[in-house]
Write an enzyme that holds these catalytic residues in place. Structure first.
Site, PDB file in Angstrom:
ATOM      1  N   ASP A  50       0.827  -1.200   0.000  1.00  0.00           N
ATOM      2  CA  ASP A  50       0.000   0.000   0.000  1.00  0.00           C
ATOM      3  C   ASP A  50       0.865   1.256   0.000  1.00  0.00           C
ATOM      4  OD1 ASP A  50      -2.165  -1.688   0.136  1.00  0.00           O
ATOM      5  OD2 ASP A  50      -2.426  -1.465   2.295  1.00  0.00           O
ATOM      6  N   LYS A  51       0.305   2.348  -0.435  1.00  0.00           N
ATOM      7  CA  LYS A  51       1.042   3.608  -0.516  1.00  0.00           C
ATOM      8  C   LYS A  51       1.636   4.003   0.829  1.00  0.00           C
ATOM      9  CE  LYS A  51       0.501   8.405  -2.105  1.00  0.00           C
ATOM     10  NZ  LYS A  51      -0.442   9.408  -2.672  1.00  0.00           N
TER      11      LYS A  51
END
Length: 258
Positions: free
Chosen positions: A102-103
């Site tokens: 995930d970012k």
């Protein structure tokens, strides 16, 4: 066949302009003779040397990246910086991240152009173990740990596969990668290992037992451990031993679910 300057650049010997200078200065030999020029054609069968060292053809490249927050695990993105933009010493145009983080998640991410290996690591039936350092709200009790280790409902057709959970005390926190938030009041840390890769799986699993994730970092994948010497955003090539471990599909090395 390929131009000599392109070949050397593809082997990460330098940029196209740099290797042209190497060739013109007589530092490059092909099959024992000085290279005739940057445009000379070579194949992977030719013996190419730079400063007396053989430059072996490399079809596949393998990198270990310590992914920082704020960077997306994609080859292209119109709004955010991608993990590929961090790999500056590869001229391979077909590299890609193996899976995704995930970012806002940090940690180990493999970058390669080996599609077969990526499939081996990501295919649902392969069950490769991934270990994460997690900081969560609250303290996990025995019941929550047992739920994670048996499998929890995250809204899929089936429960998650059994995870491995290890709650960390303050002494052990000195032995894991630095967490910028460090456990505050009513927070705790754990190591969580899973052998699947569903969307936002770690966050969904911890939320399902009532402990939202505050910080997440991947520590290992398929037996490959994040190099503690790599700061966020830094990377290095995998060693031959690490590549061999990834390719080995034995139960002990690959870490399949039982």
């Amino acid at each position: 066949m390929v131009r000599l300057d392109k070949y050397l650049a593809q082997m990460s010997m330098g940029t196209r302009s740099e290797v042209k200078k190497f060739i013109k200065s007589g530092r490059v030999f092909v099959n024992g003779a000085p290279a005739s020029g940057p445009e000379q054609k070579v194949t992977e069968e030719d013996n190419v040397e730079l400063d007396g060292e053989k430059v072996s053809y490399e079809k596949y490249v393998y990198y270990m990246l310590n992914k920082p927050q704020g960077v997306v695990s994609a080859t292209k993105d119109n709004t955010c910086r991608t993990v590929l933009s961090l790999i500056t010493d590869s001229s391979k145009k077909d590299i890609f991240p193996v899976g995704r983080l995930d970012k806002d998640t940090e940690g180990l991410l493999l970058i390669t152009n080996d599609g077969a290996l990526s499939h081996e690591l990501l295919a649902p039936g392969k069950h490769v173990w991934k270990t994460y350092f997690v900081r969560v709200m609250g303290t996990l009790g025995d019941n929550e740990v047992e739920c994670l280790e048996k499998g929890v409902d995250i809204g899929e057709d089936k429960l998650t596969r059994p995870a491995k959970v290890r709650c960390l005390d303050k002494k052990e926190l000195d032995m894991v990668p630095e967490d910028p938030g460090y456990p505050g009041e009513d927070e705790s840390c754990l190591e969580l290992s899973i052998c699947e890769g569903k969307f936002h799986q770690v966050k969904r699993m911890l939320a399902a037992v009532g402990h939202p994730v505050l910080y997440l970092k991947r520590l290992s994948l398929g037996g490959i451990v994040l190099d503690p010497g790599l700061a966020p955003g830094e990377y290095r090539r995998l060693t031959q031993e690490e590549i061999a471990a990834l390719k080995c599909r034995s139960k002990d090395i690959a870490g399949k679910c039982e």
